[in-house]
Scaffold this motif. Structure first.
Motif, mmCIF file in Angstrom:
data_model
loop_
_atom_site.group_PDB
_atom_site.id
_atom_site.type_symbol
_atom_site.label_atom_id
_atom_site.label_comp_id
_atom_site.label_asym_id
_atom_site.label_seq_id
_atom_site.Cartn_x
_atom_site.Cartn_y
_atom_site.Cartn_z
ATOM 1 N N LYS A 1 -7.280 -9.075 -23.009
ATOM 2 C CA LYS A 1 -8.158 -9.380 -24.146
ATOM 3 C C LYS A 1 -8.895 -10.694 -23.943
ATOM 4 O O LYS A 1 -9.971 -10.909 -24.503
ATOM 5 N N ILE A 2 -8.306 -11.583 -23.124
ATOM 6 C CA ILE A 2 -8.889 -12.908 -22.954
ATOM 7 C C ILE A 2 -9.237 -13.222 -21.503
ATOM 8 O O ILE A 2 -9.810 -14.277 -21.221
ATOM 9 N N ALA A 3 -8.901 -12.342 -20.568
ATOM 10 C CA ALA A 3 -9.152 -12.614 -19.160
ATOM 11 C C ALA A 3 -9.300 -11.294 -18.409
ATOM 12 O O ALA A 3 -9.051 -10.211 -18.948
ATOM 13 N N THR A 4 -9.715 -11.394 -17.160
ATOM 14 C CA THR A 4 -9.772 -10.246 -16.254
ATOM 15 C C THR A 4 -8.575 -10.344 -15.325
ATOM 16 O O THR A 4 -8.287 -11.416 -14.778
ATOM 17 N N LEU A 5 -7.874 -9.245 -15.129
ATOM 18 C CA LEU A 5 -6.561 -9.286 -14.490
ATOM 19 C C LEU A 5 -6.530 -8.458 -13.210
ATOM 20 O O LEU A 5 -6.984 -7.308 -13.185
ATOM 21 N N ILE A 6 -5.987 -9.051 -12.151
ATOM 22 C CA ILE A 6 -5.704 -8.332 -10.901
ATOM 23 C C ILE A 6 -4.217 -8.466 -10.619
ATOM 24 O O ILE A 6 -3.680 -9.580 -10.516
ATOM 25 N N LEU A 7 -3.556 -7.334 -10.505
ATOM 26 C CA LEU A 7 -2.120 -7.285 -10.220
ATOM 27 C C LEU A 7 -1.903 -6.822 -8.784
ATOM 28 O O LEU A 7 -2.517 -5.852 -8.341
ATOM 29 N N ILE A 8 -1.034 -7.515 -8.056
ATOM 30 C CA ILE A 8 -0.712 -7.150 -6.684
ATOM 31 C C ILE A 8 0.686 -6.533 -6.665
ATOM 32 O O ILE A 8 1.615 -7.069 -7.275
ATOM 33 N N HIS A 9 0.822 -5.425 -5.936
ATOM 34 C CA HIS A 9 2.099 -4.715 -5.949
ATOM 35 C C HIS A 9 2.390 -4.114 -4.579
ATOM 36 O O HIS A 9 1.483 -3.907 -3.767
ATOM 37 N N HIS A 10 3.665 -3.849 -4.323
ATOM 38 C CA HIS A 10 4.093 -3.253 -3.062
ATOM 39 C C HIS A 10 4.088 -1.726 -3.141
ATOM 40 O O HIS A 10 4.216 -1.144 -4.219
ATOM 41 N N ASP A 11 3.963 -1.111 -1.977
ATOM 42 C CA ASP A 11 4.140 0.338 -1.858
ATOM 43 C C ASP A 11 5.592 0.652 -1.521
ATOM 44 O O ASP A 11 6.306 -0.173 -0.926
ATOM 45 N N LYS A 12 6.017 1.848 -1.876
ATOM 46 C CA LYS A 12 7.328 2.315 -1.440
ATOM 47 C C LYS A 12 7.204 2.888 -0.025
ATOM 48 O O LYS A 12 6.092 3.197 0.441
ATOM 49 N N LYS A 13 8.309 3.039 0.673
ATOM 50 C CA LYS A 13 8.286 3.481 2.058
ATOM 51 C C LYS A 13 7.703 4.880 2.211
ATOM 52 O O LYS A 13 7.099 5.202 3.230
ATOM 53 N N SER A 14 7.875 5.700 1.204
ATOM 54 C CA SER A 14 7.374 7.086 1.274
ATOM 55 C C SER A 14 5.890 7.181 0.948
ATOM 56 O O SER A 14 5.293 8.251 1.032
ATOM 57 N N GLY A 15 5.270 6.062 0.546
ATOM 58 C CA GLY A 15 3.846 6.049 0.218
ATOM 59 C C GLY A 15 3.614 5.934 -1.274
ATOM 60 O O GLY A 15 4.426 6.379 -2.093
ATOM 61 N N GLY A 16 2.494 5.368 -1.658
ATOM 62 C CA GLY A 16 2.177 5.174 -3.070
ATOM 63 C C GLY A 16 2.850 3.923 -3.613
ATOM 64 O O GLY A 16 3.808 3.407 -3.027
ATOM 65 N N PHE A 17 2.349 3.430 -4.743
ATOM 66 C CA PHE A 17 2.903 2.188 -5.291
ATOM 67 C C PHE A 17 4.346 2.372 -5.725
ATOM 68 O O PHE A 17 4.771 3.449 -6.149
ATOM 69 N N SER A 18 5.086 1.300 -5.623
ATOM 70 C CA SER A 18 6.507 1.335 -5.918
ATOM 71 C C SER A 18 6.760 1.405 -7.418
ATOM 72 O O SER A 18 6.004 0.852 -8.216
ATOM 73 N N GLY A 19 7.842 2.100 -7.786
ATOM 74 C CA GLY A 19 8.258 2.113 -9.174
ATOM 75 C C GLY A 19 7.688 3.263 -9.978
ATOM 76 O O GLY A 19 7.111 4.214 -9.454
ATOM 77 N N SER A 20 7.825 3.130 -11.285
ATOM 78 C CA SER A 20 7.416 4.163 -12.230
ATOM 79 C C SER A 20 5.898 4.346 -12.253
ATOM 80 O O SER A 20 5.132 3.415 -11.992
ATOM 81 N N GLY A 21 5.474 5.565 -12.586
ATOM 82 C CA GLY A 21 4.052 5.832 -12.773
ATOM 83 C C GLY A 21 3.453 5.029 -13.903
ATOM 84 O O GLY A 21 2.222 4.887 -13.992
ATOM 85 N N ALA A 22 4.303 4.463 -14.751
ATOM 86 C CA ALA A 22 3.822 3.616 -15.851
ATOM 87 C C ALA A 22 3.136 2.361 -15.333
ATOM 88 O O ALA A 22 2.431 1.677 -16.081
ATOM 89 N N ALA A 23 3.306 2.062 -14.031
ATOM 90 C CA ALA A 23 2.695 0.861 -13.456
ATOM 91 C C ALA A 23 1.175 0.907 -13.530
ATOM 92 O O ALA A 23 0.524 -0.135 -13.566
ATOM 93 N N GLU A 24 0.587 2.093 -13.533
ATOM 94 C CA GLU A 24 -0.871 2.183 -13.550
ATOM 95 C C GLU A 24 -1.429 2.651 -14.892
ATOM 96 O O GLU A 24 -2.622 2.918 -15.013
#
Length: 332
Positions: free
Chosen positions: A184-207
């Protein structure tokens, strides 16, 4: 009977609701482009890649471009602004060296970067450890960027948010709640790791709340990228705004003398052909060329130059019944 808190919430909700006709009459501004046609004001962007690919180099180069009106890989910032680079992993010396190199690589105005790029590390305290799951730390970050119209880069989720379970959607609720307040007050860039099997790590809620998701994937330093350090493909996997040429797949490398270098057009066409062929959705070079928007003749020339091992041929589902296919399967 309503209490004071419920009345406040009810009033807030009423202020959020407009009819379609009312919205059309409101002066709702068009998106303000910050960088390259893919990062807009008050967006939330997720950049992810396996360890060691070059996430931080890419992110710091974006930071220096925005802070100092620089650019790379056909992306540019024309209106410099404050950038806050919040790091939870590297030391101050490493970040400083990375910023110096990135500033030169994107040909940024050093004077602007000197005053617009704010680097936040844990060197300021021996006792406190930043944990953005903590409401107190969240409030401090919000206060830091309030009123600045700034870009804030959080590098990275795993080291800045101490999530109990990265695979739990409930844990990501803490992150997403903070994202909603921050953008609401800034522009945000989040950096995250991938899992070994491919795709971002963790829950789909991350995106869930991100407007744009960018995946970096390691590539070889071949052709005009020979001698580059970090080399990777940049793929826009989620785009909520209008998709433009700014979102085209490209392969880039960071050269120690020449800065960021983009793979030549023909080599890039080969990379695109490989990426598409890997989806398994194409049964012939003809179908692949049509999807790429090139002639079959050009695709054949690209493959003769860059695909002596027959990678694309092996990936395609050969089907001689394909429309217009009158040549032997062996010619594919």
């Amino acid at each position: 009977m309503k209490n004071d808190e419920s009345e406040v919430i009810a009033d807030t909700l009423n202020g959020m609701v407009s009819t379609f006709g009312e919205m059309k009459k409101e002066d709702i501004p068009d998106p303000v482009i910050i960088f390259g046609g893919w990062l807009n004001e008050n967006d939330a962007c997720l950049i992810h890649a396996p360890a060691g690919v070059g996430k931080s180099w890419f992110s710091m180069s974006v930071a220096c471009s925005i802070a100092g009106s620089g650019g790379f890989a056909r992306w540019r910032c024309d209106d410099a602004r404050d950038v806050y680079y919040v790091d939870g992993e590297m030391g101050a010396r490493t970040l400083l060296d990375m910023a110096v190199t990135s500033c030169g690589a994107v040909r940024a105005d050093v004077g602007l970067v000197d005053k617009n790029l704010h680097i936040c590390t844990d060197r300021g305290s021996d006792d406190e450890v930043m944990d953005l799951c903590d409401p107190i730390w969240q409030s401090a970050i919000l206060d830091m960027v309030y009123g600045k119209n700034a870009v804030i880069i959080l590098d990275n989720i795993r080291t800045l948010f101490f999530l109990e379970d990265e695979n739990s959607a409930e844990s990501w609720g803490i992150v997403n709640s903070f994202i909603k307040r921050l953008r609401k007050i800034a522009t945000l860039i989040l950096i995250h790791h991938d899992k070994k099997s491919g795709g971002f790590s963790g829950s789909g809620a991350a995106e869930t709340l991100v407007n744009t998701r960018v995946q970096l994937s390691a590539r070889e330093d071949t052709g005009n990228l020979d001698g580059c350090g970090a080399v990777f493909g940049v793929s826009f996997e989620k785009v909520r705004s209008e998709v433009t040429a700014a979102h085209d797949y490209r392969v880039i490398g960071l050269h120690p003398s020449n800065g960021w270098v983009e793979m030549s057009d023909w080599a890039n066409q080969f990379e695109i052909a490989v990426q598409l062929a890997r989806t398994g959705n194409y049964s012939s070079q003809m179908a692949l060329a049509k999807e790429m928007g090139v002639t079959r003749s050009k695709l054949s020339k690209v493959l003769r130059k860059f695909d002596s091992g027959g990678t694309v041929k092996d990936l395609l589902k050969v089907d001689i019944s394909d429309v217009g296919m009158t040549f032997p399967v062996a010619c594919l």
